[in-house]
Design a protein around this motif. Structure first.
Motif, short mmCIF file in Angstrom:
data_model
loop_
_atom_site.label_atom_id
_atom_site.label_comp_id
_atom_site.label_asym_id
_atom_site.label_seq_id
_atom_site.Cartn_x
_atom_site.Cartn_y
_atom_site.Cartn_z
N LEU A 153 0.92 -1.26 0.18
CA LEU A 153 0.05 -0.09 -0.07
C LEU A 153 0.96 1.30 0.02
O LEU A 153 0.48 2.29 -0.85
CB LEU A 153 -0.97 -0.05 1.27
N ALA A 154 1.89 1.31 0.79
CA ALA A 154 2.84 2.32 0.87
C ALA A 154 3.25 2.50 -0.26
O ALA A 154 3.40 3.96 -0.76
CB ALA A 154 3.80 2.19 1.81
N ARG A 155 3.80 1.74 -1.34
CA ARG A 155 4.39 1.88 -2.24
C ARG A 155 3.33 2.56 -3.33
O ARG A 155 3.73 3.63 -4.31
CB ARG A 155 5.04 0.76 -3.13
N VAL A 156 2.31 2.18 -3.27
CA VAL A 156 1.13 2.58 -4.18
C VAL A 156 0.85 3.91 -3.85
O VAL A 156 0.97 5.01 -4.75
CB VAL A 156 -0.05 1.73 -4.08
N LEU A 157 0.79 4.25 -2.66
CA LEU A 157 0.34 5.66 -2.17
C LEU A 157 1.42 6.80 -2.58
O LEU A 157 1.31 7.90 -2.82
CB LEU A 157 0.22 5.69 -0.53
N ASP A 158 2.68 6.22 -2.46
CA ASP A 158 3.91 7.14 -3.03
C ASP A 158 3.90 7.30 -4.47
O ASP A 158 4.74 8.29 -4.70
CB ASP A 158 5.25 6.45 -2.14
N SER A 159 3.16 6.54 -5.35
CA SER A 159 3.28 6.66 -6.74
C SER A 159 2.16 7.39 -7.45
O SER A 159 2.35 7.74 -8.35
CB SER A 159 3.18 5.12 -7.21
N ALA A 160 1.10 8.14 -6.57
CA ALA A 160 0.18 8.81 -7.15
C ALA A 160 -0.61 9.37 -6.12
O ALA A 160 -0.52 9.28 -5.00
CB ALA A 160 -0.92 7.81 -7.92
N ASP A 161 -1.42 10.42 -6.62
CA ASP A 161 -2.19 11.36 -5.65
C ASP A 161 -3.33 10.40 -5.43
O ASP A 161 -4.19 10.08 -6.41
CB ASP A 161 -2.48 12.52 -6.27
N ILE A 162 -3.62 9.72 -4.16
CA ILE A 162 -4.61 9.02 -3.87
C ILE A 162 -5.53 9.80 -2.59
O ILE A 162 -5.17 10.44 -1.92
CB ILE A 162 -4.27 7.82 -3.30
N ALA A 163 -6.74 9.74 -3.11
CA ALA A 163 -7.78 10.72 -2.23
C ALA A 163 -8.15 9.90 -0.95
O ALA A 163 -8.48 10.66 0.16
CB ALA A 163 -9.15 10.98 -3.03
N CYS A 164 -8.51 8.61 -0.94
CA CYS A 164 -8.96 7.92 0.24
C CYS A 164 -8.78 6.39 0.07
O CYS A 164 -8.64 5.89 -1.08
CB CYS A 164 -10.38 7.93 0.24
N LEU A 165 -8.74 5.68 1.30
CA LEU A 165 -8.44 4.30 1.06
C LEU A 165 -9.56 3.72 1.99
O LEU A 165 -10.00 4.24 2.92
CB LEU A 165 -7.15 4.02 1.92
N ARG A 166 -10.34 2.82 1.44
CA ARG A 166 -11.51 1.97 2.12
C ARG A 166 -10.88 0.81 2.63
O ARG A 166 -10.36 -0.16 1.87
CB ARG A 166 -12.52 1.73 0.90
N LEU A 167 -10.99 0.51 3.92
CA LEU A 167 -10.53 -0.90 4.68
C LEU A 167 -11.78 -1.78 4.47
O LEU A 167 -12.64 -1.66 5.09
CB LEU A 167 -10.14 -0.71 5.86
N ALA A 168 -11.69 -2.66 3.56
CA ALA A 168 -12.77 -3.58 3.01
C ALA A 168 -12.44 -4.96 3.54
O ALA A 168 -12.45 -6.05 2.98
CB ALA A 168 -13.24 -3.53 1.75
N PHE A 169 -11.60 -5.05 4.70
CA PHE A 169 -11.13 -6.55 5.20
C PHE A 169 -12.29 -7.24 5.80
O PHE A 169 -12.99 -7.02 6.53
CB PHE A 169 -10.37 -6.17 6.32
N ALA A 170 -12.59 -8.39 4.89
CA ALA A 170 -13.96 -9.31 5.32
C ALA A 170 -13.51 -10.26 6.40
O ALA A 170 -13.33 -11.48 6.07
CB ALA A 170 -14.27 -9.86 3.98
N ILE A 171 -13.09 -9.75 7.42
CA ILE A 171 -13.14 -10.77 8.49
C ILE A 171 -13.87 -10.26 9.82
O ILE A 171 -14.08 -9.22 9.69
CB ILE A 171 -11.69 -10.94 9.36
N ARG A 172 -14.43 -10.95 10.69
CA ARG A 172 -14.97 -10.72 11.81
C ARG A 172 -14.31 -10.89 13.15
O ARG A 172 -15.04 -10.72 14.21
CB ARG A 172 -16.28 -11.74 11.92
#
Length: 206
Positions: free
Chosen positions: A26-45
């Protein structure tokens, strides 16, 4: 929230990921472009695992001034220092959550392919409405959020709209004039090099 000229990138985590490995990707991706938001969609309970993942990803995001929202678990927003919540089944609880979380929290709603649900969420105070999938998928009921829906929304409704699910460069080029955000998930995370995959898709937004 939205750029007046070009759509922004709204990243969505995979439903399953290695919490020891994914933050670096994730850090590499965020450092590569302008990102507005991240959604944490971790499907665990498992609350403990979810909390640890949220803590780690929040640090990665906030270090780069990127907002982070959690999917459906609104009760964890304030406790974990997150920026808001994404409601995966429409906006029926938006009004109540706004009272609980306050005016500054981000509250978004996924409304599938239904114009009526999107309008209801917007009227209830959602900060954005997401429609999708935008291309055919074996998952769900087979319906698709088509170009006409996004064209109508962009002309009639001021609340920002997210296009997500099954995005391709061709679809991004067609939708770019009519959407505020592109929600990218498996489109990049399934690639061996997510940074390269993101660059290929963002090139189609311009």
């Amino acid at each position: 929230m939205a750029d007046a000229e070009h759509p922004q990138i709204y990243l969505i985590t995979p439903p399953e990921f290695d919490a020891d490995v994914f933050p670096d990707r994730l850090a590499r991706v965020l450092d590569s472009a302008d990102i507005a938001c991240l959604r944490l969609a971790f499907a665990i309970r498992d609350e403990d695992r979810l909390s640890r993942a949220a803590d780690t990803l929040r640090e990665v995001c906030h270090a780069r001034d990127v907002a982070i929202v959690i999917e459906k678990h609104a009760g964890m927003v304030e406790r974990l220092g997150l920026d808001g919540v994404h409601l995966p089944h429409g906006g029926k609880t938006v009004r109540a959550l706004r009272k609980d979380l306050g005016a500054d929290a981000i509250i978004g709603a996924f409304c599938g392919t239904t114009r009526h649900d999107g309008m209801a969420a917007a009227e209830a105070g959602a900060d954005y409405v997401a429609f999708g999938p935008v291309s055919a998928t074996p998952l769900g009921d087979g319906t698709v959020a088509d170009l006409e829906l996004f064209t109508w929304w962009s002309e009639m409704i001021e609340v920002p709209v997210v296009a997500e699910g099954g995005l391709t460069p061709d679809l991004i080029r067609a939708l770019a004039p009519h959407t505020d955000f592109f929600g990218l998930s498996e489109e990049i995370w399934s690639a061996e090099d997510p940074v390269a995959a993101l660059k290929a898709l963002t090139a189609a937004m311009r």
